[in-house]
Scaffold this active site. Structure first.
Site, PDB file in Angstrom:
ATOM      1  N   GLU A   1     127.282  42.244  49.571  1.00 10.30           N
ATOM      2  CA  GLU A   1     126.514  41.118  50.073  1.00 10.30           C
ATOM      3  C   GLU A   1     125.128  41.548  50.532  1.00 10.30           C
ATOM      4  O   GLU A   1     124.939  42.671  51.019  1.00 10.30           O
ATOM      5  CB  GLU A   1     127.214  40.414  51.248  1.00 10.30           C
ATOM      6  CG  GLU A   1     128.344  39.476  50.849  1.00 10.30           C
ATOM      7  CD  GLU A   1     129.703  40.089  51.022  1.00 10.30           C
ATOM      8  OE1 GLU A   1     130.696  39.431  50.685  1.00 10.30           O
ATOM      9  OE2 GLU A   1     129.782  41.252  51.461  1.00 10.30           O
ATOM     10  N   THR A   2     124.183  40.640  50.360  1.00 10.19           N
ATOM     11  CA  THR A   2     122.823  40.749  50.890  1.00 10.19           C
ATOM     12  C   THR A   2     122.560  39.456  51.648  1.00 10.19           C
ATOM     13  O   THR A   2     122.896  38.369  51.162  1.00 10.19           O
ATOM     14  CB  THR A   2     121.807  40.915  49.756  1.00 10.19           C
ATOM     15  OG1 THR A   2     122.083  42.133  49.055  1.00 10.19           O
ATOM     16  CG2 THR A   2     120.383  40.952  50.282  1.00 10.19           C
TER      17      THR A   2
END
Length: 285
Positions: free
Chosen positions: A52-53
């Site tokens: 995830e970002t």
């Protein structure tokens, strides 16, 4: 519509569910991301290659301290656990000041409460969108995807709190660690696997071993997964299969040493972990 010219943004990369850098689940965080469009956010998430970002923005709901958008390499999630803790840590480190005793994060599932307890951040598990028994077809797909006989699954439950997780329980930590998933067979299924530790064989540092597979999100195996652990905790504690307070180990199969601290207090289940700083700088977007 004209695309804004690229600009520098403050950037953090942290490691979540570990106090030791490089042993947990990394998260990239972009600060002050209100001017970024969806396409640029998605492009960065693909570029980082992390599970995830996240992007920190001004809140839009009353009572929220900040808003976060969460992207995997293949799309956006309404909620995820390690991005919640990592984003909150980065927001606080950048000078964020909560309005009340709890920090309140706005995300796709609504408002999520976060607090600091025993020196680490913890979030209140959001309500499950789907719970209960797993249908036979999904259970059969889970067994095929894990490469195990279906009778090896001791129990199963939907634990969907945004990502549509299904969780299955095996008999032992050794069985969980021995799983060699067939990602093609898993397809779009987001599958968590859990089993209890045997204190005599495994020690007492944790009470459960967890693994998470989400190839359809571009994450063949997630190192440490807050949303899955939150859902598993709601299932196991609610069913009397786990105590009100325990530690889950995750990431062992990937050479990590994630630790997820779970506790039930009144009507809330809190999911906590340490966060280690790894990178701070600026990124041109």
């Amino acid at each position: 519509m004209t695309t804004p010219a690229p600009a520098f943004h403050d950037f953090s990369q942290v490691d979540v569910f570990t106090a030791v850098p490089l042993r947990g689940n990394p998260l990239a965080v972009v600060h002050g991301a209100d001017g970024l469009d969806d396409a640029r956010m998605a492009a960065l998430a693909r570029w980082t290659g992390l599970s995830e970002t996240t992007f920190l923005l001004r809140p839009t709901q009353a009572g929220a301290d900040y808003r976060v958008r969460i992207f995997t390499p293949s799309g956006e999630l309404p909620f995820a656990g390690h991005p919640t803790l990592g984003s909150c840590h980065a927001w606080l480190r950048a000078g964020g000041q909560p309005r009340g005793p709890d920090i309140v994060q706005e995300c796709g599932v609504g408002l999520v409460r976060i607090r600091r307890a025993q020196g680490r951040l913890a979030f209140a598990a959001p309500p499950l969108r789907r719970a209960g028994d797993v249908d036979p077809a999904t259970l059969a797909q889970a067994a095929r995807g894990l490469g195990i006989p279906q009778e090896a699954i001791r129990a199963a439950n939907w634990v969907d709190n945004g990502p549509a997780w299904v969780a299955v329980m095996l008999a032992s930590r050794a069985q969980v660690l021995a799983v060699k998933p067939d990602h093609a067979a898993l397809g779009m299924l987001k599958l968590g696997v859990v089993a209890p530790w045997d204190p005599a064989a495994d020690g007492t540092e944790a009470q459960f071993e967890v693994r998470a597979f989400a190839p359809g999100l571009g994450v063949p195996e997630d190192p440490v997964t807050g949303s899955l652990n939150a859902g598993i905790a709601q299932w196991l504690i609610g069913a009397g299969l786990a105590p009100d307070r325990y530690v889950a180990s995750q990431g062992t199969a990937l050479g990590r040493a994630g630790r997820v601290h779970v506790s039930r207090e009144a009507d809330d289940i809190w999911v906590g972990g340490d966060v280690a700083d790894c990178i701070e700088g600026r990124i041109l977007l």
